[in-house]
Design a protein around this motif. Structure first.
Motif, PDB file in Angstrom:
ATOM      1  N   ALA A  17     -22.026  27.259  -8.384  1.00  0.00           N
ATOM      2  CA  ALA A  17     -21.421  28.385  -7.404  1.00  0.00           C
ATOM      3  C   ALA A  17     -20.071  28.885  -7.653  1.00  0.00           C
ATOM      4  O   ALA A  17     -19.866  29.942  -7.313  1.00  0.00           O
ATOM      5  CB  ALA A  17     -21.931  28.804  -6.202  1.00  0.00           C
ATOM      6  N   ARG A  18     -19.613  27.686  -6.962  1.00  0.00           N
ATOM      7  CA  ARG A  18     -18.257  27.617  -6.546  1.00  0.00           C
ATOM      8  C   ARG A  18     -17.126  27.345  -8.017  1.00  0.00           C
ATOM      9  O   ARG A  18     -16.306  28.713  -8.099  1.00  0.00           O
ATOM     10  CB  ARG A  18     -17.581  25.718  -6.675  1.00  0.00           C
ATOM     11  CG  ARG A  18     -17.167  26.344  -5.547  1.00  0.00           C
ATOM     12  CD  ARG A  18     -16.585  25.120  -4.730  1.00  0.00           C
ATOM     13  NE  ARG A  18     -16.135  24.329  -5.563  1.00  0.00           N
ATOM     14  CZ  ARG A  18     -14.893  22.442  -5.172  1.00  0.00           C
ATOM     15  NH1 ARG A  18     -15.319  22.349  -3.961  1.00  0.00           N
ATOM     16  NH2 ARG A  18     -14.100  22.354  -6.110  1.00  0.00           N
ATOM     17  N   SER A  21     -16.320  31.469  -7.942  1.00  0.00           N
ATOM     18  CA  SER A  21     -16.126  31.846  -6.771  1.00  0.00           C
ATOM     19  C   SER A  21     -14.688  32.159  -6.800  1.00  0.00           C
ATOM     20  O   SER A  21     -14.530  30.617  -7.224  1.00  0.00           O
ATOM     21  CB  SER A  21     -16.426  30.696  -5.677  1.00  0.00           C
ATOM     22  OG  SER A  21     -15.874  29.872  -5.297  1.00  0.00           O
ATOM     23  N   ARG A  22     -13.989  33.155  -6.204  1.00  0.00           N
ATOM     24  CA  ARG A  22     -12.570  32.883  -6.293  1.00  0.00           C
ATOM     25  C   ARG A  22     -11.999  31.758  -4.857  1.00  0.00           C
ATOM     26  O   ARG A  22     -12.329  32.119  -3.287  1.00  0.00           O
ATOM     27  CB  ARG A  22     -12.277  34.500  -5.991  1.00  0.00           C
ATOM     28  CG  ARG A  22     -12.266  35.227  -6.954  1.00  0.00           C
ATOM     29  CD  ARG A  22     -11.537  35.729  -7.752  1.00  0.00           C
ATOM     30  NE  ARG A  22     -10.339  35.153  -7.762  1.00  0.00           N
ATOM     31  CZ  ARG A  22      -9.427  34.752  -8.208  1.00  0.00           C
ATOM     32  NH1 ARG A  22      -9.305  35.238  -9.654  1.00  0.00           N
ATOM     33  NH2 ARG A  22      -8.181  34.095  -8.322  1.00  0.00           N
TER      34      ARG A  22
END
Lengths: 249, 269
Positions: A17-18, A21-22
């Motif tokens: 998920a990272r 991600s910003r």
């Protein structure tokens, strides 16, 4: 024990998920270094002019290395080979969008552009960034679709749609943050693919295709919004009717 | 010995950065926290009191550097924030936004039910809701400004928070206040941890001669202010018989566990 196995399953998910991600964007501190060192960047930027004639290939890379004053073997700097060239193109085009925001300013006194119009405009600007290499773009798409390159490509696509929404001045930070980026990514990817087969002057067909995709999303989004509004209104009205009858809820 | 060195440390820190005056709750987190629980100080809910509160908390221990002092230490070149720092800041902003969203919805769901039975609580509920709404919009702006991804569990938290607020309100005023007590205890601890982390970071950057930057300085002040307001809600809840809720221990520990779980998830997803 069960919890531990569950945790070990969740962790890779979180790591994945990272990827999309910003992280925190600081205005007081310079941005973190990009994926390419200065040597790599100089070779890659020297290779870009060779793409229209030699494509997204090792040939372009080694010609670029020669132009930048390095020996041919310095293409070994790029373990991913020609995909580094694709990635560099995507990155520079994405970061170049920030300089094109001047076109979003309307003349004084005129009505300022809405967020939707700005998004459309920036998406078009980005598509036009592929103009020089569009006859070679299918090679790039093939490279991007290779399993080992897919995560990076998707990350780059997500970063592009995030950049477009940010530059358009969108500040929504609820679930629509996700739906907006997802729909723009789909539109962009579809239109980019369409553009590779477009032979019309000034990409008029691509333009129409893009407009149709935006219209579709607006219709679907509008319908979803109306349904949501109706459900919310009915629920709160029902609750208030019950309360007015003295029910303690 | 340890106490002495920590006191010296805080004294040194206080002379370096005006924001260090609130390091005290970090050095003695447990003690201050217990005091809040134990002391049944009747802080009356009034605008005058609020003003005094804001005044004392906003006053720095030491004035900022004077001009010649600042001139002798030229501003060093800034380095990019490390990956760990950016990750922490992103997850902190994300979890704070999710928390404030939940707090707003809890109060919004509680208010009509509680106020019908106890009209005298209307101003208190409105006051707490308004503060939470302010916090929520603060973090919304910060998230948008710093391009942080909001939590993907947004709709889940919306439903869960409304259900929690409504459910506890149905159980009565005491249960509603116990819910506030549990939530604000967790949130207060959580904000305290964040302030501690931010101050550690500030101290490290100060030591290596880096400039913290206005955004981060402001963030520290904002988080501290919001923490104080959340702990004020905790006091209000205790004053309003939160601890007389029937299965008080069960209810609060259940809600606190839920809060910790939600914080854990929101930091990641």
């Amino acid at each position: 024990m069960v919890a531990r196995t569950l945790l070990s399953r969740i962790r890779p998910l979180a790591a994945r998920a990272r990827l999309f991600s910003r992280t925190y964007h600081s205005y007081d501190h310079p941005p973190p270094p990009g994926p390419f060192s200065s040597t790599e960047s100089s070779i890659l930027s020297a290779s870009l002019p060779h793409i229209p004639s030699h494509g997204f290939t090792l040939t372009s890379l080694s010609l670029g290395a020669k132009d930048a004053g390095y020996i041919d073997a310095s293409t070994n700097l790029f373990p991913q080979g020609p995909f580094a060239l694709v990635r560099y193109h995507l990155m520079t085009q994405r970061l170049g969008l920030a300089e094109k925001t001047d076109s979003l300013e309307t003349a004084e006194g005129a009505k300022p552009m809405g967020t939707g119009a700005k998004v459309k405009k920036l998406t078009w600007e980005r598509l036009m960034g592929n103009k020089e290499v569009v006859h070679r773009w299918q090679e790039a798409l093939a490279l991007m679709a290779q399993p080992s390159n897919v995560p990076t490509s998707l990350k780059e696509l997500a970063a592009l749609s995030d950049e477009i929404w940010f530059l358009s001045g969108d500040t929504s930070v609820d679930t629509s943050w996700y739906t907006k980026r997802a729909s723009l990514s789909t539109i962009y990817a579809a239109t980019e693919l369409f553009m590779t087969t477009d032979k019309s002057p000034d990409y008029a067909d691509t333009r129409e295709f893009l407009d149709r995709r935006f219209r579709d999303v607006q219709i679907v989004g509008g319908a979803m919004g109306s349904v949501g509004q109706w459900v919310g209104f009915t629920a709160s009205a029902g609750l208030n009717v019950l309360r007015s009858k003295g029910v303690r809820i | 010995m340890a106490l002495c060195s920590s006191a010296r440390r805080s004294a040194i820190l206080a002379t370096h950065l005006p924001t260090y005056d609130f390091l005290l709750p970090c050095l003695l987190p447990r003690i201050t926290h217990q005091n809040r629980h134990l002391s049944r100080s009747r802080r009356l809910y009034s605008a005058e009191n609020d003003g005094a509160f804001a005044n004392t908390s906003a006053k720095p221990l030491r004035a900022p550097k004077s001009a010649p002092e600042a001139a002798s230490n030229p501003v060093p070149r800034n380095k990019p924030l490390t990956q760990a720092q950016r990750d922490f800041l992103a997850s902190a902003l994300r979890v704070n936004q999710a928390g404030e969203l939940a707090a707003c919805l809890i109060y919004a769901a509680q208010t009509p039910v509680v106020v019908v039975a106890h009209p005298h609580l209307r101003p208190l509920m409105k006051h707490m809701y308004d503060q939470e709404a302010g916090h929520f919009s603060t973090f919304n702006k910060l998230i948008a400004k710093h391009r942080v991804r909001p939590t993907a569990m947004y709709p889940v938290w919306k439903v869960a928070a409304s259900a929690l607020g409504w459910g506890t309100a149905i159980m009565g005023r005491e249960a509603a206040m116990a819910c506030t007590e549990a939530v604000e205890t967790e949130i207060g601890t959580h904000y305290n941890d964040q302030v501690r982390w931010l101050l550690d970071m500030a101290e490290q950057m100060e030591r290596s001669g880096e400039e913290l930057g206005d955004d981060l300085k402001e963030l520290i002040i904002t988080v501290r202010r919001i923490r104080d307001e959340e702990l004020e809600h905790l006091d209000h809840a205790v004053e309003n018989d939160a601890q007389k809720a029937v299965p008080h221990e069960l209810l609060t520990s259940f809600i606190r566990a839920g809060c910790r779980g939600a914080i854990w998830v929101s930091e990641r997803v």
